[in-house]
Design a protein around this motif. Structure first.
Motif, short mmCIF file in Angstrom:
data_model
loop_
_atom_site.label_atom_id
_atom_site.label_comp_id
_atom_site.label_asym_id
_atom_site.label_seq_id
_atom_site.Cartn_x
_atom_site.Cartn_y
_atom_site.Cartn_z
N UNK A 56 6.71 19.23 43.49
CA UNK A 56 6.48 20.53 43.17
C UNK A 56 6.67 21.57 44.20
N UNK A 57 6.39 20.89 45.65
CA UNK A 57 6.82 21.75 46.53
C UNK A 57 8.03 21.73 46.86
N UNK A 58 9.06 20.82 46.68
CA UNK A 58 10.45 20.80 46.89
C UNK A 58 10.89 21.72 45.87
N UNK A 59 10.62 21.59 44.62
CA UNK A 59 11.14 22.56 43.37
C UNK A 59 10.85 23.94 43.92
N UNK A 60 9.63 24.26 44.44
CA UNK A 60 9.44 25.62 44.83
C UNK A 60 10.12 25.94 45.93
N UNK A 61 10.38 25.22 47.06
CA UNK A 61 11.13 25.52 48.11
C UNK A 61 12.66 25.78 47.99
N UNK A 62 13.23 25.18 46.90
CA UNK A 62 14.68 25.26 46.61
C UNK A 62 14.90 26.35 45.74
N UNK A 63 13.54 26.81 44.94
CA UNK A 63 13.68 28.36 44.39
C UNK A 63 13.53 29.38 45.22
N UNK A 64 12.74 29.40 46.18
CA UNK A 64 12.76 30.33 47.13
C UNK A 64 13.70 30.45 48.27
N UNK A 65 14.23 29.56 48.52
CA UNK A 65 15.69 29.57 49.13
C UNK A 65 16.64 30.35 48.65
N UNK A 66 16.88 29.82 47.12
CA UNK A 66 17.92 30.55 46.29
C UNK A 66 17.41 32.16 46.28
N UNK A 67 16.32 32.35 46.15
CA UNK A 67 15.98 33.99 46.14
C UNK A 67 16.35 34.49 47.55
N UNK A 68 15.79 33.69 48.69
CA UNK A 68 16.09 34.55 49.84
C UNK A 68 17.90 34.47 50.20
N UNK A 69 18.50 33.43 49.67
CA UNK A 69 19.86 33.56 49.86
C UNK A 69 20.44 34.82 49.19
N UNK A 70 19.83 34.87 47.62
CA UNK A 70 20.30 36.15 46.94
C UNK A 70 20.03 37.34 47.74
N UNK A 71 18.98 37.36 48.21
CA UNK A 71 18.59 38.61 49.07
C UNK A 71 19.53 39.24 50.41
#
Length: 389
Positions: free
Chosen positions: A347-362
């Motif tokens: 769960x933590x890894x899934x969340x981390x990958x998603x947050x990294x995608x968001x931060x890359x997008x920004x």
């Protein structure tokens, strides 16, 4: 008033962001934890004090080069006083609650341009002998200091200031973020997003925080708390509001009739496995031009071990034609790739990958490939990035 003055004054604000213990009291600026050597050749810590010249709620160029000190007279490493800055000694009450022991004089040819220059120059002189005895001593303590009122944090983000990435972190400040579902993955998303300076975090979950949730979420709740059977949104809001002051809690699941509660968001993390409503949510986000990440986990038992995949899929106005190929809209119980097996680190890894995608997008992280889909396979350790823009 003190916090407003610091936030409006670039010199005082710079001192704070660089880790110095700067505060303002009754027209004086105090900078604490300044290392120095006393007459016994011991490293001690004192406080520098200076009066402030102000123009409204901002500092201006100092007119007085003299500075006060709370502590013993600073000495060289052999215990002799630093005579070059000696001005006056003796207790002097500047105002209620501020009694200084010494004052020093060190005047540049044209005076000090600002209070940052003034403080750091005196620190350099006073702390040099202490550093020669112990190279690790510093006046930059990065200790928790109450933040100004206009920040979403309840205390200063000294992590960003210490790493000197404040300007990069500012890219997140105007973001309004939604998190749909606070189960295993969603709760870790909240943990990570609450540590960013986003303008608002809206969380949606109508379920109760049960005991099994405790084993796949961040933190360690007590028995008493579990017995209360609190709503997940309320439970996590109470925790992360200690750090982030603008977490808006919706004690309900997102339904077709409540999609409007997602309006004005800049980014949404979808952390649910209910296919029908997920499809409606994504259609709404695409129509409203709201970027999002959808999270998926599929775990199953094989030969007394667990295998499976972790998926994060980004959707934006620039690219969303891959959505139907990557995201299943079957309900969790009907999806062959979805089971009820959840493990905290996944769960933590899934969340981390998603947050990294968001931060890359920004633009917080550099993004050279602009991949929109990431799948991690547990048993092979392979990460596949696809659907590049």
């Amino acid at each position: 008033m003190s916090q407003e003055l610091i936030s409006r004054s670039s010199d005082l604000k710079k001192l704070r962001y660089e880790g110095y213990q700067i505060q303002v009291k009754k027209g004086f600026a105090l900078l604490g934890q300044v290392p120095y050597v006393n007459s016994n050749k011991e490293v001690k810590y004192g406080t520098l004090v200076t009066s402030l010249k102000l123009a409204g709620n901002k500092t201006t160029k100092p007119t007085n080069h003299v500075i006060h000190f709370i502590g013993d007279h600073p000495c060289n490493k052999d215990g002799s006083e630093i005579s070059g800055i000696k001005h006056r000694s003796g207790n002097n009450k500047l105002t209620e609650g501020i009694i200084v022991n010494h004052s020093f004089s060190n005047k540049p040819p044209n005076g000090y341009n600002n209070y940052y220059d003034k403080f750091t120059r005196y620190i350099e002189i006073i702390s040099a002998p202490a550093k020669s005895l112990n190279s690790d001593v510093t006046a930059k303590t990065y200790e928790i200091i109450d933040t100004e009122e206009d920040s979403v944090f309840n205390y200063y983000d000294t992590n960003s200031s210490r790493a000197e990435i404040n300007q990069i972190a500012k890219k997140l400040e105007q973001q309004r973020v939604g998190i749909i579902g606070l189960g295993g993955t969603g709760s870790y998303v909240l943990d990570l997003v609450s540590k960013t300076p986003v303008k608002e975090i809206r969380v949606f979950d109508g379920d109760v925080f049960y005991q099994h949730n405790a084993f796949r979420s961040p933190g360690a709740p007590t028995n008493d708390l579990l017995e209360k059977k609190e709503n997940k949104s309320k439970y996590f809001q109470s925790i992360y509001s200690n750090m982030h002051s603008n977490i808006v809690c919706y004690n309900e699941d997102v339904q077709a009739a409540t999609l409007h509660k997602l309006e004005n968001l800049d980014f949404v993390f979808i952390c649910i496995d209910k296919g029908n409503i997920k499809k409606e949510i994504i259609e709404y986000l695409v129509e409203e031009d709201i970027s999002f990440v959808d999270h998926g986990i599929g775990i199953e038992k094989v030969d007394e071990s667990l295998i499976g995949i972790i998926r994060t899929t980004l959707g934006t106005s620039d690219k969303n034609d891959h959505i139907d190929d990557r995201i299943s809209f079957a309900d969790g119980n009907d999806d062959e790739y979805s089971t009820n097996i959840q493990i905290a680190e996944l769960n933590a890894l899934n969340a981390t990958l998603g947050v990294i995608k968001w931060k890359k997008h920004i633009g917080f992280y550099q993004d050279l490939t602009k991949e929109y889909s990431t799948i991690y396979s547990i048993n092979t350790g392979v990460i596949n990035n696809d659907d590049e823009l």
